[in-house]
Design a protein around this motif. Structure first.
Motif, mmCIF file in Angstrom:
data_model
loop_
_atom_site.group_PDB
_atom_site.id
_atom_site.type_symbol
_atom_site.label_atom_id
_atom_site.label_comp_id
_atom_site.label_asym_id
_atom_site.label_seq_id
_atom_site.Cartn_x
_atom_site.Cartn_y
_atom_site.Cartn_z
ATOM 1 N N LEU A 129 0.787 -1.232 0.000
ATOM 2 C CA LEU A 129 0.000 0.000 0.000
ATOM 3 C C LEU A 129 0.823 1.289 0.000
ATOM 4 C CD1 LEU A 129 -2.557 -1.174 2.709
ATOM 5 C CD2 LEU A 129 -2.915 -1.132 0.246
ATOM 6 N N GLY A 130 2.117 1.178 0.288
ATOM 7 C CA GLY A 130 2.949 2.389 0.440
ATOM 8 C C GLY A 130 3.017 3.250 -0.805
ATOM 9 N N HIS A 131 3.285 2.641 -1.949
ATOM 10 C CA HIS A 131 3.432 3.417 -3.193
ATOM 11 C C HIS A 131 2.123 4.130 -3.545
ATOM 12 C CE1 HIS A 131 4.904 4.569 -7.118
ATOM 13 N NE2 HIS A 131 3.856 4.008 -7.679
ATOM 14 N N HIS A 132 1.023 3.409 -3.411
ATOM 15 C CA HIS A 132 -0.284 4.008 -3.717
ATOM 16 C C HIS A 132 -0.589 5.169 -2.758
ATOM 17 C CE1 HIS A 132 -4.378 4.227 -5.205
ATOM 18 N NE2 HIS A 132 -4.814 4.160 -3.960
ATOM 19 N N THR A 133 -0.258 4.990 -1.495
ATOM 20 C CA THR A 133 -0.471 6.058 -0.507
ATOM 21 C C THR A 133 0.340 7.297 -0.861
ATOM 22 O OG1 THR A 133 -0.883 4.412 1.219
ATOM 23 C CG2 THR A 133 -0.305 6.641 1.946
#
Length: 196
Positions: free
Chosen positions: A78-82
């Motif tokens: 989820l980090g990149h999307h966040t």
């Protein structure tokens, strides 16, 4: 110590994100801002290394080691999307960028959006499951691995919930509301019977 490191990594994630965006937009140094944002994965590497060292030193695995694996998995998934969402919001809110794209509301487009969201969550859970299983193998059959296996069950639940949600949007797509008729006779028919 592991639990504190997980908290420190989460705080550092948002600090690095704020610093990267500040460099990108306020200081007008997009390359330096991108370089700071690329440091985010180093947090997970540090957490992974410290967790492995802790287990290697003979510490019995407990919920904190499982939490570290889950945190790493969710940052991967989820980090990149966040970061992209926060970047788009900051650019729009304070620096004249275009408004962030809103997800579709209806039909198969919404189902596709839900499957993309589910895929990110399932990737996060799958990475966490892999790290947890690696820890179980590392500790060996004689070790106390019940807390790690408990986290694995939770990750399987995350995958299942996301499949159910995305599957629901696929099997029962949300329909756009029908436009109301514009003629006055139809409007009069919808008036309550007791209204004069």
């Amino acid at each position: 110590m592991i639990a504190l490191l997980v908290v420190a990594c989460e705080v550092a994630f948002w600090v690095l994100l704020a610093a990267g965006l500040a460099l990108r937009y306020v200081a007008r140094k997009p390359r330096l801002g991108a370089a700071v944002l690329l440091c985010e994965p180093l947090l997970e590497v540090v957490l992974l290394v410290v967790t492995v060292i802790d287990l290697k030193n003979g510490t019995e695995p407990d919920w904190k080691h499982g939490l570290a694996a889950v945190y790493i998995g969710f940052t991967v998934g989820l980090g990149h999307h966040t970061i992209k969402k926060v970047d788009a919001w900051v650019a729009h809110r304070w620096f004249g960028g275009p408004p962030p794209v809103k997800p579709p509301k209806y039909g198969m487009a919404r189902a596709v959006h839900e499957w993309c969201t589910a895929a990110r969550w399932m990737l996060a859970a799958a990475v966490a499951l892999g790290l947890l299983q690696a820890a179980v193998w590392y500790v060996g059959p004689g070790g106390a691995v019940s807390s790690l296996q408990s986290w694995q069950q939770k990750m399987l639940l995350v995958i299942g919930i996301n499949v159910i949600i995305a599957g629901g949007y696929t099997l029962f797509p949300k329909q756009a509301p029908k436009e109301a008729p514009k003629d006055t006779d139809a409007a009069a028919e919808r008036e309550p019977a007791d209204r004069l």
